[in-house]
Design a protein around this motif. Structure first.
Motif, PDB file in Angstrom:
ATOM      1  N   LEU A   1      14.870  29.432 -25.135  1.00  0.00           N
ATOM      2  CA  LEU A   1      13.777  28.477 -24.959  1.00  0.00           C
ATOM      3  C   LEU A   1      12.382  29.087 -25.007  1.00  0.00           C
ATOM      4  CD1 LEU A   1      15.062  26.028 -22.170  1.00  0.00           C
ATOM      5  CD2 LEU A   1      14.923  25.638 -24.638  1.00  0.00           C
ATOM      6  N   ASN A   2      12.253  30.419 -25.096  1.00  0.00           N
ATOM      7  CA  ASN A   2      10.893  30.972 -25.053  1.00  0.00           C
ATOM      8  C   ASN A   2      10.100  30.675 -26.314  1.00  0.00           C
ATOM      9  OD1 ASN A   2      11.724  32.902 -26.929  1.00  0.00           O
ATOM     10  ND2 ASN A   2      11.834  34.565 -25.435  1.00  0.00           N
ATOM     11  N   TRP A   3      10.740  30.112 -27.340  1.00  0.00           N
ATOM     12  CA  TRP A   3      10.009  29.678 -28.534  1.00  0.00           C
ATOM     13  C   TRP A   3       9.078  28.509 -28.216  1.00  0.00           C
ATOM     14  CZ3 TRP A   3      11.058  24.648 -29.942  1.00  0.00           C
ATOM     15  CH2 TRP A   3      12.246  24.093 -29.431  1.00  0.00           C
ATOM     16  N   LEU A   4       9.303  27.852 -27.066  1.00  0.00           N
ATOM     17  CA  LEU A   4       8.388  26.786 -26.649  1.00  0.00           C
ATOM     18  C   LEU A   4       7.035  27.347 -26.207  1.00  0.00           C
ATOM     19  CD1 LEU A   4      10.864  24.628 -24.535  1.00  0.00           C
ATOM     20  CD2 LEU A   4       9.950  24.065 -26.804  1.00  0.00           C
ATOM     21  N   GLY A   5       7.035  28.562 -25.667  1.00  0.00           N
ATOM     22  CA  GLY A   5       5.795  29.182 -25.196  1.00  0.00           C
ATOM     23  C   GLY A   5       5.553  29.046 -23.713  1.00  0.00           C
ATOM     24  N   LEU A   6       6.473  28.441 -22.986  1.00  0.00           N
ATOM     25  CA  LEU A   6       6.305  28.247 -21.536  1.00  0.00           C
ATOM     26  C   LEU A   6       6.898  29.441 -20.798  1.00  0.00           C
ATOM     27  CD1 LEU A   6       7.256  24.468 -21.357  1.00  0.00           C
ATOM     28  CD2 LEU A   6       4.973  25.485 -21.464  1.00  0.00           C
ATOM     29  N   ILE A   7       6.308  30.603 -21.009  1.00  0.00           N
ATOM     30  CA  ILE A   7       6.852  31.846 -20.485  1.00  0.00           C
ATOM     31  C   ILE A   7       5.981  32.389 -19.371  1.00  0.00           C
ATOM     32  CG2 ILE A   7       7.986  32.472 -22.663  1.00  0.00           C
ATOM     33  CD1 ILE A   7       5.593  34.347 -23.201  1.00  0.00           C
ATOM     34  N   THR A   8       6.601  33.150 -18.484  1.00  0.00           N
ATOM     35  CA  THR A   8       5.848  33.822 -17.422  1.00  0.00           C
ATOM     36  C   THR A   8       5.734  35.320 -17.683  1.00  0.00           C
ATOM     37  OG1 THR A   8       7.892  33.996 -16.123  1.00  0.00           O
ATOM     38  CG2 THR A   8       6.469  32.103 -15.693  1.00  0.00           C
TER      39      THR A   8
ATOM     40  N   PRO B   1       2.493  27.555 -17.638  1.00  0.00           N
ATOM     41  CA  PRO B   1       3.261  28.729 -17.206  1.00  0.00           C
ATOM     42  C   PRO B   1       2.833  29.257 -15.841  1.00  0.00           C
ATOM     43  CG  PRO B   1       2.699  28.926 -19.514  1.00  0.00           C
ATOM     44  CD  PRO B   1       1.935  27.749 -18.983  1.00  0.00           C
ATOM     45  N   GLN B   2       1.531  29.206 -15.534  1.00  0.00           N
ATOM     46  CA  GLN B   2       1.076  29.654 -14.219  1.00  0.00           C
ATOM     47  C   GLN B   2       1.626  28.757 -13.117  1.00  0.00           C
ATOM     48  OE1 GLN B   2      -3.156  30.550 -13.930  1.00  0.00           O
ATOM     49  NE2 GLN B   2      -3.288  30.835 -16.139  1.00  0.00           N
ATOM     50  N   ALA B   3       1.649  27.455 -13.382  1.00  0.00           N
ATOM     51  CA  ALA B   3       2.205  26.533 -12.405  1.00  0.00           C
ATOM     52  C   ALA B   3       3.695  26.772 -12.220  1.00  0.00           C
ATOM     53  CB  ALA B   3       1.951  25.092 -12.852  1.00  0.00           C
ATOM     54  N   LEU B   4       4.401  27.023 -13.314  1.00  0.00           N
ATOM     55  CA  LEU B   4       5.837  27.286 -13.233  1.00  0.00           C
ATOM     56  C   LEU B   4       6.113  28.564 -12.447  1.00  0.00           C
ATOM     57  CD1 LEU B   4       6.882  26.414 -16.893  1.00  0.00           C
ATOM     58  CD2 LEU B   4       7.521  25.146 -14.842  1.00  0.00           C
TER      59      LEU B   4
ATOM     60  N   HIS C   1       4.516  29.788 -10.023  1.00  0.00           N
ATOM     61  CA  HIS C   1       4.263  29.652  -8.591  1.00  0.00           C
ATOM     62  C   HIS C   1       5.141  28.603  -7.912  1.00  0.00           C
ATOM     63  CE1 HIS C   1       0.507  31.751  -9.762  1.00  0.00           C
ATOM     64  NE2 HIS C   1       0.559  32.219  -8.533  1.00  0.00           N
ATOM     65  N   SER C   2       5.639  27.625  -8.688  1.00  0.00           N
ATOM     66  CA  SER C   2       6.327  26.518  -8.024  1.00  0.00           C
ATOM     67  C   SER C   2       7.730  26.226  -8.551  1.00  0.00           C
ATOM     68  CB  SER C   2       5.479  25.243  -8.137  1.00  0.00           C
ATOM     69  OG  SER C   2       5.264  24.902  -9.505  1.00  0.00           O
ATOM     70  N   ALA C   3       8.065  26.673  -9.764  1.00  0.00           N
ATOM     71  CA  ALA C   3       9.368  26.336 -10.337  1.00  0.00           C
ATOM     72  C   ALA C   3      10.462  27.237  -9.771  1.00  0.00           C
ATOM     73  CB  ALA C   3       9.321  26.484 -11.857  1.00  0.00           C
ATOM     74  N   PRO C   4      11.686  26.733  -9.700  1.00  0.00           N
ATOM     75  CA  PRO C   4      12.794  27.583  -9.238  1.00  0.00           C
ATOM     76  C   PRO C   4      13.051  28.717 -10.225  1.00  0.00           C
ATOM     77  CG  PRO C   4      13.602  25.481 -10.078  1.00  0.00           C
ATOM     78  CD  PRO C   4      12.114  25.360  -9.996  1.00  0.00           C
ATOM     79  N   LEU C   5      13.629  29.800  -9.714  1.00  0.00           N
ATOM     80  CA  LEU C   5      13.831  30.992 -10.528  1.00  0.00           C
ATOM     81  C   LEU C   5      14.712  30.726 -11.733  1.00  0.00           C
ATOM     82  CD1 LEU C   5      13.322  34.017 -10.822  1.00  0.00           C
ATOM     83  CD2 LEU C   5      15.350  34.432  -9.405  1.00  0.00           C
ATOM     84  N   TRP C   6      15.730  29.863 -11.576  1.00  0.00           N
ATOM     85  CA  TRP C   6      16.637  29.609 -12.700  1.00  0.00           C
ATOM     86  C   TRP C   6      15.900  28.951 -13.869  1.00  0.00           C
ATOM     87  CZ3 TRP C   6      17.168  24.788 -14.691  1.00  0.00           C
ATOM     88  CH2 TRP C   6      16.813  23.698 -13.895  1.00  0.00           C
ATOM     89  N   LEU C   7      14.879  28.118 -13.558  1.00  0.00           N
ATOM     90  CA  LEU C   7      14.136  27.441 -14.613  1.00  0.00           C
ATOM     91  C   LEU C   7      13.224  28.415 -15.359  1.00  0.00           C
ATOM     92  CD1 LEU C   7      13.318  24.931 -16.153  1.00  0.00           C
ATOM     93  CD2 LEU C   7      11.677  24.403 -14.325  1.00  0.00           C
ATOM     94  N   THR C   8      12.505  29.255 -14.624  1.00  0.00           N
ATOM     95  CA  THR C   8      11.643  30.232 -15.298  1.00  0.00           C
ATOM     96  C   THR C   8      12.465  31.230 -16.100  1.00  0.00           C
ATOM     97  OG1 THR C   8      11.580  31.592 -13.287  1.00  0.00           O
ATOM     98  CG2 THR C   8       9.787  30.016 -13.611  1.00  0.00           C
ATOM     99  N   ASP C   9      13.636  31.614 -15.578  1.00  0.00           N
ATOM    100  CA  ASP C   9      14.508  32.522 -16.335  1.00  0.00           C
ATOM    101  C   ASP C   9      14.971  31.867 -17.635  1.00  0.00           C
ATOM    102  OD1 ASP C   9      14.288  34.518 -14.492  1.00  0.00           O
ATOM    103  OD2 ASP C   9      16.202  34.104 -13.497  1.00  0.00           O
ATOM    104  N   LEU C  10      15.270  30.574 -17.575  1.00  0.00           N
ATOM    105  CA  LEU C  10      15.712  29.854 -18.775  1.00  0.00           C
ATOM    106  C   LEU C  10      14.579  29.751 -19.791  1.00  0.00           C
ATOM    107  CD1 LEU C  10      17.941  28.238 -20.210  1.00  0.00           C
ATOM    108  CD2 LEU C  10      17.076  26.193 -19.031  1.00  0.00           C
ATOM    109  N   LEU C  11      13.369  29.440 -19.313  1.00  0.00           N
ATOM    110  CA  LEU C  11      12.221  29.317 -20.215  1.00  0.00           C
ATOM    111  C   LEU C  11      11.817  30.668 -20.801  1.00  0.00           C
ATOM    112  CD1 LEU C  11      10.055  26.782 -18.175  1.00  0.00           C
ATOM    113  CD2 LEU C  11      11.263  26.335 -20.324  1.00  0.00           C
ATOM    114  N   ASN C  12      12.095  31.752 -20.092  1.00  0.00           N
ATOM    115  CA  ASN C  12      11.783  33.086 -20.596  1.00  0.00           C
ATOM    116  C   ASN C  12      12.869  33.638 -21.520  1.00  0.00           C
ATOM    117  OD1 ASN C  12       9.229  33.732 -19.413  1.00  0.00           O
ATOM    118  ND2 ASN C  12      10.230  33.929 -17.431  1.00  0.00           N
ATOM    119  N   SER C  13      14.018  32.991 -21.558  1.00  0.00           N
ATOM    120  CA  SER C  13      15.117  33.478 -22.391  1.00  0.00           C
ATOM    121  C   SER C  13      14.852  33.168 -23.857  1.00  0.00           C
ATOM    122  CB  SER C  13      16.429  32.818 -21.964  1.00  0.00           C
ATOM    123  OG  SER C  13      16.439  31.440 -22.341  1.00  0.00           O
ATOM    124  N   ARG C  14      15.589  33.827 -24.749  1.00  0.00           N
ATOM    125  CA  ARG C  14      15.417  33.587 -26.182  1.00  0.00           C
ATOM    126  C   ARG C  14      15.840  32.179 -26.589  1.00  0.00           C
ATOM    127  NH1 ARG C  14      17.282  39.386 -28.920  1.00  0.00           N
ATOM    128  NH2 ARG C  14      15.366  40.500 -28.343  1.00  0.00           N
TER     129      ARG C  14
END
Length: 258
Positions: free
Chosen positions: A174-181, A154-157, A159-172
């Protein structure tokens, strides 16, 4: 060594008592949470380490016990129909928790709490156990890798991942995966990372005990009450909070009448 098949699974008192300890601690924690919710005390259960660390420890005990239980079940030759019956109970109770928490907490309802996470993790853990992928302590190594990944990725994401990807991973979705910021708005959150690693630790540790020190789990616990509580852990888990909340609501009604 082939798994031993038995007609009826043997209860292991010490494992049940271990699960019972988690139930007692959870009850004390939830009683304190309810005291706070109804205004009898004033504590920060979301940020104060005195409470957040307790929650982490309680969830860890639950998942360690669940992983150990799966290793024992596979060792004893648990059939798929029996597994699916138990799994359906866990998944059904997870749905009830979502519905009940929506009524009580509204937008902070529990959509992927400990039972939701456990339902997914049990499938993955059993699949790996049946294929022998956790023998020789490999579950310990894999579990540690997942826990490290949960903190670093998550720290790497961020700092380096595009905003759309982190928003998707933080959404309900996909956030069950645990890759949240950032932490989601929910009363209970137990994603796959890092918690799957804890269940794998439990499964691998139980395999080691069953192979090297089988009496460590099968012996008498010396705590019959805790062992009985551990045998009915799911039923107790589902009933204890409605009873506690009902008592607090009844007490509030009596005070209002008086």
């Amino acid at each position: 060594m082939p798994f031993q098949t038995v007609a009826r699974p043997q209860r292991l008192d010490r494992l049940d008592a271990f699960r019972g300890i988690a139930m007692v601690w959870m009850t004390l924690y939830h009683f304190s949470f309810d005291l706070n919710h109804f205004g009898y005390i004033h504590q920060n259960f979301y940020d104060d380490p005195r409470w957040t660390l307790q929650r982490t420890a309680i969830v860890s005990l639950f998942l360690l016990a669940a992983g150990m239980g799966q290793a024992v079940a596979v060792r004893q030759g648990q059939t798929w129909p029996r597994f699916w019956r138990r799994w359906a109970q866990v998944a059904g109770c997870a749905l009830l928790v979502s519905l009940g928490s929506w009524w009580m907490f509204h937008e902070r309802f529990i959509y992927f709490g400990v039972l939701h996470g456990m339902a997914v993790m049990l499938l993955m853990t059993r699949w790996l156990l049946l294929r022998g992928w956790m023998r020789k302590g490999r579950g310990i190594v894999w579990g540690a890798a997942l826990i490290v990944l949960a903190f670093l990725l998550p720290q790497a994401l961020a700092h380096s991942a595009p905003l759309w990807l982190t928003d998707l991973l933080n959404s309900r979705w996909l956030n069950w995966l645990g890759l949240i910021t950032h932490k989601p708005l929910t009363e209970d959150y137990v994603p796959l990372l890092p918690w799957l690693g804890i269940m794998w630790w439990g499964a691998s540790f139980a395999q080691w005990l069953l192979a090297r020190h089988p009496a460590a789990l099968a012996g008498t616990s010396g705590a019959d009450g805790l062992a009985k509580l551990g045998r009915w852990s799911l039923s107790y888990y589902m009933l204890h909070q409605p009873i506690l909340v009902g008592l607090f609501i009844s007490l509030a009604a009596l005070r209002h009448i008086a």
